[in-house]
Design a protein around this motif. Structure first.
Motif, PDB file in Angstrom:
ATOM      1  N   PHE B 159      -3.672   7.446   0.521  1.00 20.38           N
ATOM      2  CA  PHE B 159      -4.933   6.780   0.217  1.00 20.38           C
ATOM      3  C   PHE B 159      -4.750   5.687  -0.830  1.00 20.38           C
ATOM      4  CE2 PHE B 159      -6.758   9.705   2.879  1.00 20.38           C
ATOM      5  CZ  PHE B 159      -8.120   9.583   2.962  1.00 20.38           C
ATOM      6  N   ARG B 160      -3.794   5.873  -1.744  1.00 25.61           N
ATOM      7  CA  ARG B 160      -3.557   4.845  -2.754  1.00 25.61           C
ATOM      8  C   ARG B 160      -3.149   3.533  -2.082  1.00 25.61           C
ATOM      9  NH1 ARG B 160       0.250   7.267  -5.665  1.00 25.61           N
ATOM     10  NH2 ARG B 160      -1.294   8.213  -7.004  1.00 25.61           N
ATOM     11  N   PHE B 162      -3.361   2.675   1.150  1.00 19.92           N
ATOM     12  CA  PHE B 162      -4.380   2.192   2.088  1.00 19.92           C
ATOM     13  C   PHE B 162      -5.524   1.506   1.360  1.00 19.92           C
ATOM     14  CE2 PHE B 162      -8.516   3.596   3.846  1.00 19.92           C
ATOM     15  CZ  PHE B 162      -8.553   2.799   4.963  1.00 19.92           C
ATOM     16  N   GLY B 163      -6.064   2.175   0.336  1.00 17.26           N
ATOM     17  CA  GLY B 163      -7.213   1.618  -0.374  1.00 17.26           C
ATOM     18  C   GLY B 163      -6.882   0.326  -1.075  1.00 17.26           C
ATOM     19  N   ASN B 164      -5.686   0.260  -1.682  1.00 27.24           N
ATOM     20  CA  ASN B 164      -5.319  -0.966  -2.371  1.00 27.24           C
ATOM     21  C   ASN B 164      -5.262  -2.142  -1.422  1.00 27.24           C
ATOM     22  OD1 ASN B 164      -4.634  -1.159  -5.282  1.00 27.24           O
ATOM     23  ND2 ASN B 164      -3.687   0.789  -4.832  1.00 27.24           N
ATOM     24  N   PHE B 193       1.021  -9.712  -5.358  1.00 27.42           N
ATOM     25  CA  PHE B 193       1.515  -8.946  -6.502  1.00 27.42           C
ATOM     26  C   PHE B 193       1.173  -7.467  -6.336  1.00 27.42           C
ATOM     27  CE2 PHE B 193       0.923  -7.517 -10.947  1.00 27.42           C
ATOM     28  CZ  PHE B 193       2.241  -7.599 -11.312  1.00 27.42           C
ATOM     29  N   ILE B 197       3.704  -4.197  -6.257  1.00 26.12           N
ATOM     30  CA  ILE B 197       3.576  -3.047  -7.150  1.00 26.12           C
ATOM     31  C   ILE B 197       3.394  -1.765  -6.335  1.00 26.12           C
ATOM     32  CG2 ILE B 197       2.077  -2.012  -8.878  1.00 26.12           C
ATOM     33  CD1 ILE B 197       3.388  -4.105 -10.215  1.00 26.12           C
ATOM     34  N   GLN B 198       2.564  -1.838  -5.286  1.00 28.12           N
ATOM     35  CA  GLN B 198       2.316  -0.626  -4.502  1.00 28.12           C
ATOM     36  C   GLN B 198       3.574  -0.155  -3.793  1.00 28.12           C
ATOM     37  OE1 GLN B 198      -0.286   1.299  -4.644  1.00 28.12           O
ATOM     38  NE2 GLN B 198      -1.086  -0.128  -6.156  1.00 28.12           N
ATOM     39  N   PHE B 200       6.598  -0.598  -4.816  1.00 30.09           N
ATOM     40  CA  PHE B 200       7.464  -0.008  -5.840  1.00 30.09           C
ATOM     41  C   PHE B 200       6.977   1.389  -6.208  1.00 30.09           C
ATOM     42  CE2 PHE B 200       8.241   0.342 -10.505  1.00 30.09           C
ATOM     43  CZ  PHE B 200       9.545   0.737 -10.368  1.00 30.09           C
ATOM     44  N   ILE B 201       5.647   1.541  -6.363  1.00 30.19           N
ATOM     45  CA  ILE B 201       5.111   2.841  -6.769  1.00 30.19           C
ATOM     46  C   ILE B 201       5.352   3.889  -5.709  1.00 30.19           C
ATOM     47  CG2 ILE B 201       2.922   4.043  -7.037  1.00 30.19           C
ATOM     48  CD1 ILE B 201       2.043   1.958  -8.834  1.00 30.19           C
ATOM     49  N   LEU B 204       8.970   4.852  -5.822  1.00 29.94           N
ATOM     50  CA  LEU B 204       9.273   5.568  -7.076  1.00 29.94           C
ATOM     51  C   LEU B 204       8.723   6.986  -7.023  1.00 29.94           C
ATOM     52  CD1 LEU B 204      10.408   5.162  -9.948  1.00 29.94           C
ATOM     53  CD2 LEU B 204       8.066   4.925 -10.662  1.00 29.94           C
ATOM     54  N   LEU B 205       7.517   7.138  -6.456  1.00 30.28           N
ATOM     55  CA  LEU B 205       6.938   8.482  -6.356  1.00 30.28           C
ATOM     56  C   LEU B 205       7.749   9.352  -5.413  1.00 30.28           C
ATOM     57  CD1 LEU B 205       3.110   8.047  -6.392  1.00 30.28           C
ATOM     58  CD2 LEU B 205       4.530   9.243  -7.978  1.00 30.28           C
TER      59      LEU B 205
END
Lengths: 87, 218
Positions: B159-160, B162-164, B193, B197-198, B200-201, B204-205
């Motif tokens: 969801f992170r 998708f929503g972003n 940008f 970031i997404q 990368f996150i 990383l997660l």
């Protein structure tokens, strides 16, 4: 006279707007807190700039994702409302 | 707002194939092509583009070594490929006519399932059946909470992303509706940008979850 469908639509739109407002309020408070602390530590240790920036951006994205969850809920309420078909 | 749902391009045996699937194929082909072209001319003295690639890999390797020691290096290819795929999926929407595959919830859920199931594979490979002991770790009373935590992971991951991506796109669409000239451009750059970031996150997660699965204490 309002039909029950109109009532459901009104309630969904109002809750989407209010929910978004509250979520953004919380997110803004959290992000402001995070950035202010990062600035403080940047002032104390300017040589650690790169790692502070990485961690800060990462944390901001995590805080932002909570707001984004509300955005997803608001989008569901507005565009693909499951309750409109029920009444 | 029919634009939000993915378009159905064609269907095979009655199964609809949406444009997010076809865009995913294009992204896959692009990454494969990129890998093939760039790995043909590797040399001891790296060219500019090779050093960029090497710095990406090194960046991830440093993170992996930081969070789980030397053995973390074996998970770097997984994280880098997930990250590159999400990156190019997010960025393909600046080409007119393409929609980002990541703004379809199915794509992000598939990616999240890959990421989360790889943590199980890594954990079971490392610890065997003792891996499942972590569900009753402090106390058997915590079993429901631990299972809930495990279920929340793929949901929050997908969801992170998708929503972003979808939120960014809706903001751009609304701006284009109001002021079609120039004003959307900074927003589109901000979207690039956010996509970086997404990506990368997400990767990383993935690494962090794997580290939690193979860690000694956790």
């Amino acid at each position: 006279m309002l039909t029950s469908k109109a009532l459901v639509i009104i309630a969904s739109v109002i809750s989407a707007g209010f929910g978004m407002g509250i979520a953004v309020l919380g997110g803004a408070l959290g992000e402001g807190n995070a950035v202010s602390k990062a600035m403080e530590s940047l002032g104390r240790q300017p040589e650690a700039q790169s790692s502070i920036m990485t961690v800060l951006l990462l944390g901001l994205a995590f805080i932002e994702s909570l707001v984004i969850f509300m955005l997803v809920v608001a989008l569901v309420l507005i565009f693909v409302n499951p309750f409109v078909g029920m009444v | 707002m029919e634009e939000i749902a993915p378009r159905v391009v064609f269907s095979i045996f009655g199964i609809p194939v949406t444009d997010s699937v076809t865009t995913t194929w294009i992204v896959m082909l692009f990454i494969l092509f990129l890998g093939w072209v760039l790995s043909r001319s590797l040399s001891e003295r790296p060219s500019k583009i090779q050093s960029i690639l090497e710095s990406i890999i090194e960046f991830y390797e440093n993170i992996a070594v930081q969070i789980m020691g030397e053995e973390g290096k074996q998970f770097v290819p997984l994280a880098v490929s997930i990250g590159l795929f999400i990156l190019f999926s997010n960025w393909i929407e600046i080409i007119p006519g393409f929609n980002a595959p990541t703004r379809d919830l199915s794509t992000t859920i598939a990616l999240a399932i890959v990421a989360v199931s790889s943590t199980y594979v890594a954990g079971i490979k490392r610890k065997g059946l003792r891996y499942f002991k972590k569900y009753i770790e402090p106390n058997p009373i915590f079993l429901p909470i631990n299972i809930l935590e495990e279920l929340v992971r793929p949901i929050s991951l997908s969801f992170r992303l998708f929503g972003n991506i979808l939120g960014e796109e809706i903001v751009i669409a609304i701006l284009v509706m109001i002021v079609p000239l120039i004003l959307p451009i900074p927003m589109i750059l901000l979207g690039l940008f956010t996509g970086l970031i997404q990506a990368f996150i997400f990767s990383l997660l993935t690494l962090l979850y794997i580290a939690g699965a193979i860690g000694e204490e956790v």
